[in-house]
Motif scaffolding. Structure first.
Motif, mmCIF file in Angstrom:
data_model
loop_
_atom_site.group_PDB
_atom_site.id
_atom_site.type_symbol
_atom_site.label_atom_id
_atom_site.label_comp_id
_atom_site.label_asym_id
_atom_site.label_seq_id
_atom_site.Cartn_x
_atom_site.Cartn_y
_atom_site.Cartn_z
ATOM 1 N N TYR A 139 0.555 -1.394 0.535
ATOM 2 C CA TYR A 139 -0.472 -0.014 -0.368
ATOM 3 C C TYR A 139 1.236 1.282 0.036
ATOM 4 C CZ TYR A 139 -3.592 3.114 1.600
ATOM 5 O OH TYR A 139 -4.563 4.679 1.188
ATOM 6 N N ALA A 143 0.849 3.714 -3.427
ATOM 7 C CA ALA A 143 0.500 5.529 -3.196
ATOM 8 C C ALA A 143 1.427 6.608 -3.064
ATOM 9 C CB ALA A 143 0.655 5.527 -1.187
ATOM 10 N N ARG A 148 -3.012 4.652 -7.056
ATOM 11 C CA ARG A 148 -4.356 4.468 -5.713
ATOM 12 C C ARG A 148 -5.608 4.885 -6.976
ATOM 13 N NH1 ARG A 148 -5.859 3.898 -0.933
ATOM 14 N NH2 ARG A 148 -8.013 5.502 -2.113
ATOM 15 N N MET A 227 -7.760 -0.095 -2.501
ATOM 16 C CA MET A 227 -7.191 0.725 -4.079
ATOM 17 C C MET A 227 -8.087 1.877 -4.721
ATOM 18 S SD MET A 227 -3.554 0.907 -4.118
ATOM 19 C CE MET A 227 -3.728 0.442 -2.704
#
Length: 288
Positions: A139, A143, A148, A227
């Motif tokens: 993640y 990002a 995203r 996401m």
């Protein structure tokens, strides 16, 4: 006329065989009930009115059939957008995983390079690591890349092929070496060996690999949920959560109707390819 007495040992063997068959059928019935009962409940609930869903004690058959639940499931939320997103994500991931899995397994079996054993051990180790452990690091990386709420942000982190590499490698090892050596004596290079010899002998296993991959990616929920911020990239498993009413009592009829619609495509694929999948999964059990 004389009759031949059946030896006691044969009688005991026949009795044990019948008992084994009886226990086998009983176990199969139990498994079918355990798997089939929730699916039956989902299907029946998708035709229930709200009152029939929350009545106590629960009823197994709706008093009034309400097929309008399917209309609500496809009109309350952008269902067809979610379906399109699921098709895109599943198709891309299935192709990428299939290609990478076949090529990596082929390299591990038929090519010579330093560190091949270490690479295989790393793949085995990857199979033992739950996907949830890597969620935070993935993640953070996605990002930072600005991915995203994009298809690449969903697809790229899910493109690992540890299981497919392991499955295809085991099958490639079961191909008789005489066939491989004969092809090499005929001056077959790595590419020709792959497409003219290895892949034609690997049909059932490739079907099994492709089927398992499609089913897994179609049902993927956690990572796409993290996401996707809206319906532009969210797949069906994520989109179905929008059918729940968090402010009050959820009308589970449309939710179950959406679940049924989500299961139908993948169920058709599985039923059509199940024989090839079972054959492919067991093809590497006996070598030669």
């Amino acid at each position: 006329m004389t009759t031949t007495a059946v030896p006691p040992a044969q009688l005991d063997a026949d009795r044990r065989r019948r008992l084994s068959s009886l226990f086998g059928y009983a176990a199969m019935v139990v498994v079918i009930v355990i798997i089939g009962l929730p699916l039956f409940w989902i299907l029946v609930t998708s035709f229930k009115e709200r009152g029939d869903i929350y009545v106590q004690p629960s009823i197994w058959w709706p008093s009034v059939f309400r097929p309008e639940n399917y209309v609500d499931a496809t009109s309350t939320v952008p269902f067809w957008t979610f379906l399109k997103n699921s098709l895109i994500i599943t198709s891309v991931l299935a192709v990428v995983k299939f290609v990478l899995g076949v090529l990596s397994a082929y390299g591990l079996v038929f090519l010579r390079f330093p560190g091949k054993t270490i690479v295989f051990l790393v793949i085995i180790a990857a199979l033992m690591v739950p996907n949830q452990i890597t969620v935070i690091s993935n993640y953070a990386l996605v990002a930072q890349l600005g991915w995203r709420n994009t298809f690449q942000g969903i697809i790229v982190p899910l493109a690992g092929v540890a299981f497919g590499t392991f499955l295809m490698r085991n099958h490639f090892l079961s191909i008789p070496q005489e066939i491989i050596e004969a092809a090499r004596m005929d001056a077959a290079g790595p590419v020709r060996l792959l497409f003219r010899v290895v892949l034609p002998l690997s049909g059932p296993t490739m079907v099994a690999f492709a089927t398992i991959t499609v089913v897994n990616e179609w049902n993927e929920y956690l990572w796409p949920f993290l996401m996707s911020d809206d319906s532009s990239v969210a797949p069906l498993p994520v989109g179905l959560t929008q059918l729940q009413n968090n402010d009050g009592v959820t009308n589970w009829g449309p939710v179950m109707a959406g679940t049924v619609l989500t299961m139908i495509p993948i169920l058709i694929v599985f039923l059509a390819l199940q024989r090839h999948m079972i054959k492919g999964l067991t093809s590497g059990a006996v070598k030669g």
